[in-house]
Enzyme design. Structure first.
Site, PDB file in Angstrom:
ATOM      1  N   LEU A 200       0.804  -0.990   0.044  1.00  0.00           N
ATOM      2  CA  LEU A 200      -0.166   0.021   0.444  1.00  0.00           C
ATOM      3  C   LEU A 200       1.076   1.035   0.198  1.00  0.00           C
ATOM      4  O   LEU A 200       2.075   1.527   0.818  1.00  0.00           O
ATOM      5  CB  LEU A 200      -1.237   0.197   1.272  1.00  0.00           C
ATOM      6  CG  LEU A 200      -1.430  -1.083   1.781  1.00  0.00           C
ATOM      7  CD1 LEU A 200      -2.389  -0.974   2.668  1.00  0.00           C
ATOM      8  CD2 LEU A 200      -2.534  -1.010   0.528  1.00  0.00           C
ATOM      9  N   HIS A 201       0.265   2.119  -0.967  1.00  0.00           N
ATOM     10  CA  HIS A 201       1.720   3.139  -0.859  1.00  0.00           C
ATOM     11  C   HIS A 201       0.938   4.825  -1.594  1.00  0.00           C
ATOM     12  O   HIS A 201       1.143   5.726  -1.857  1.00  0.00           O
ATOM     13  CB  HIS A 201       2.590   3.108  -0.898  1.00  0.00           C
ATOM     14  CG  HIS A 201       2.707   3.132  -3.264  1.00  0.00           C
ATOM     15  ND1 HIS A 201       2.039   1.713  -3.446  1.00  0.00           N
ATOM     16  CD2 HIS A 201       3.026   3.916  -3.977  1.00  0.00           C
ATOM     17  CE1 HIS A 201       1.960   1.842  -5.140  1.00  0.00           C
ATOM     18  NE2 HIS A 201       2.809   3.383  -5.308  1.00  0.00           N
ATOM     19  N   ARG A 202      -0.602   4.144  -2.132  1.00  0.00           N
ATOM     20  CA  ARG A 202      -0.795   5.028  -3.189  1.00  0.00           C
ATOM     21  C   ARG A 202      -1.761   6.142  -1.535  1.00  0.00           C
ATOM     22  O   ARG A 202      -2.005   6.478  -0.367  1.00  0.00           O
ATOM     23  CB  ARG A 202      -2.055   5.063  -3.257  1.00  0.00           C
ATOM     24  CG  ARG A 202      -2.160   4.476  -4.753  1.00  0.00           C
ATOM     25  CD  ARG A 202      -1.068   5.066  -5.715  1.00  0.00           C
ATOM     26  NE  ARG A 202      -0.957   3.757  -6.421  1.00  0.00           N
ATOM     27  CZ  ARG A 202      -1.753   4.178  -7.884  1.00  0.00           C
ATOM     28  NH1 ARG A 202      -2.021   5.603  -8.324  1.00  0.00           N
ATOM     29  NH2 ARG A 202      -1.098   3.024  -9.238  1.00  0.00           N
ATOM     30  N   ASP A 275      -2.567  -1.394  -3.438  1.00  0.00           N
ATOM     31  CA  ASP A 275      -3.366  -0.496  -4.453  1.00  0.00           C
ATOM     32  C   ASP A 275      -1.993  -0.244  -5.162  1.00  0.00           C
ATOM     33  O   ASP A 275      -2.462   1.132  -6.400  1.00  0.00           O
ATOM     34  CB  ASP A 275      -3.555   0.801  -3.167  1.00  0.00           C
ATOM     35  CG  ASP A 275      -1.935   1.249  -2.893  1.00  0.00           C
ATOM     36  OD1 ASP A 275      -1.180   0.833  -2.796  1.00  0.00           O
ATOM     37  OD2 ASP A 275      -2.230   2.181  -1.720  1.00  0.00           O
TER      38      ASP A 275
END
Ligand code: UD1
Ligand code: UDP
Length: 350
Positions: A200-202, A275
């Site tokens: 996850l990093h958005r 994501d």
């Protein structure tokens, strides 16, 4: 021999150029420029070493700061390099701030632009990646699209000239390294037989406390250990929002892993929650079901094929069985060698 300027800056771009840069050698002298957007050793140097990428000819060290500052520094640095090197054309990749900076700096100097992964679109006008894509495509000269939906998106925006469906470069890179994938991941070590992989990093997910907490809580509903190789942005936000105390017990956070390690982690996972644009495609290509922790995916051909499930920020994993049921006919059109064709097209069209 024509001179190409290849602009990269973020982890997915280093991975995407691995097959491309080899093919470019057939026709072009290639100047590799690293904007410095990603700068941690695990996000940059290690990937360069692992994928045996050439040392960048220029490193602009323009990583930290707000998006505007970062992009501004990149444009300034790229302008100086372009002025000196006088490339015949520029290749920009994907949808990061480095892509945008490469395109703007080129257009200002009237250097033709090739956009690799052109035409990809989201519904959210203000998504940072969407801004980068739309502006980049508006000033590009040659459009290398990963799938037919991207071609249609450009068509609906009035662009039909020099638009090519070349397939997905992520697939090429995967094919190039597939033999090195381990059936049991070596890193992180000691994983249980059954686990889920999460990345996850958005900004929408992790720079918003409610969304990030909701996704972490959702991961906590899995009966399995959730391995989470964490992007530096997400690590920063866990600390920033003091989410450590609210982390479910089954989540195992580790540093970002190498590319082969990541592919090995995908291969042995029960399913993947992500994501990431790259990770969702790699998972689909490797035959694993993917849950998208966003409200949409840009990779709708894969969603239509049946391997991607969009679940938003709040979902329940307990008792859920996610089956990979991708339609081989649809996948066949996306999964084809693309780097050779891309470089042939660049050579004949630019
Ligand atoms: C960028 C891209 C995103 C892509 C992702 C791939 C933009 C707008 N976003 O997001 O589309 O999916 O890269 O990973 O270009 N940081 C570090 N060390 C690093 C890199 C980042 O500490 O090596 C931290 C910094 O605090 C930085 C923050 O992460 O401010 C965000 O980094 P940035 O490059 O701006 O965006 P990403 O989230 O990495
Ligand atoms: N990746 C990696 N190590 C990790 C997480 C991801 O090598 O710990 C690779 C992954 O295999 C994919 C790429 O990084 O090829 C995706 O990058 P990221 O998720 O950062 O960006 P996105 O694809 O969303 O733009």
């Amino acid at each position: 021999m024509k001179k190409a300027a290849l602009v990269v800056g973020a982890r997915p771009q280093f991975i995407k150029i691995a097959p491309l840069i080899i093919e470019m050698g057939r026709f072009f002298e290639t100047i590799l420029i690293h904007t410095g957007q990603h700068y941690d050793i695990v996000m940059s140097d290690n990937i360069f070493k692992e994928l045996r990428l050439p040392r960048p000819d220029y490193h602009l060290s323009s990583g930290q700061g707000s998006p505007g500052k970062q992009t501004g520094r990149m444009i300034e640095g790229l302008e100086t390099v372009f002025d000196f090197e006088k490339p015949d054309f520029t290749v920009v990749v994907g949808d990061t701030n480095s892509t945008l900076a490469g395109a703007i700096a080129s257009a200002k100097l009237r250097i033709p632009i090739v956009h690799l992964e052109a035409g990809v679109r989201s519904k959210d006008k203000f998504l940072p990646e969407q801004v980068n894509r739309v502006v980049t495509d508006s000033i590009s000269d040659l459009f290398l699209c990963p799938d037919s939906i991207a071609v249609d998106n450009l068509k609906s925006e009035g662009k039909t000239e020099k638009v090519f469906n070349t397939g997905d470069i992520i697939y090429d890179c995967l094919r190039m390294h597939q033999k090195k994938i381990l059936s049991r991941p070596a890193n992180p070590s000691g994983l249980p037989e059954k686990y889920v992989l999460a990345t996850l990093h958005r900004a929408d997910a992790v720079d918003n406390e409610l969304n990030f907490e909701s996704i972490l809580r959702s991961l906590g509903t899995s009966p399995h250990t959730v391995v989470f190789p964490i992007h530096p942005r997400s690590r920063k936000m866990i600390k920033g929002y003091s989410l450590e105390s609210r982390l479910p017990d089954n989540i195992l956070i580790c540093d970002p892993v190498g590319y082969i390690d990541l592919l090995s982690l995908i291969t042995s996972a029960e399913y993947i929650v992500t994501d990431s644009g790259g990770v969702q495609r790699e998972s689909a290509f490797l035959g694993k079901p993917v849950i998208i922790a966003r409200n949409e995916t840009e990779w709708r051909e894969l969603e239509n094929a049946g391997s991607i499930f969009v679940k938003g920020y709040d979902f329940n994993l307990s008792g859920q069985v996610f089956a990979y049921a991708a339609d081989g006919e649809i996948l066949k059109h996306i999964t084809r060698p693309s780097a050779v064709e891309m470089v042939n097209i660049i050579n004949s069209e630019i």
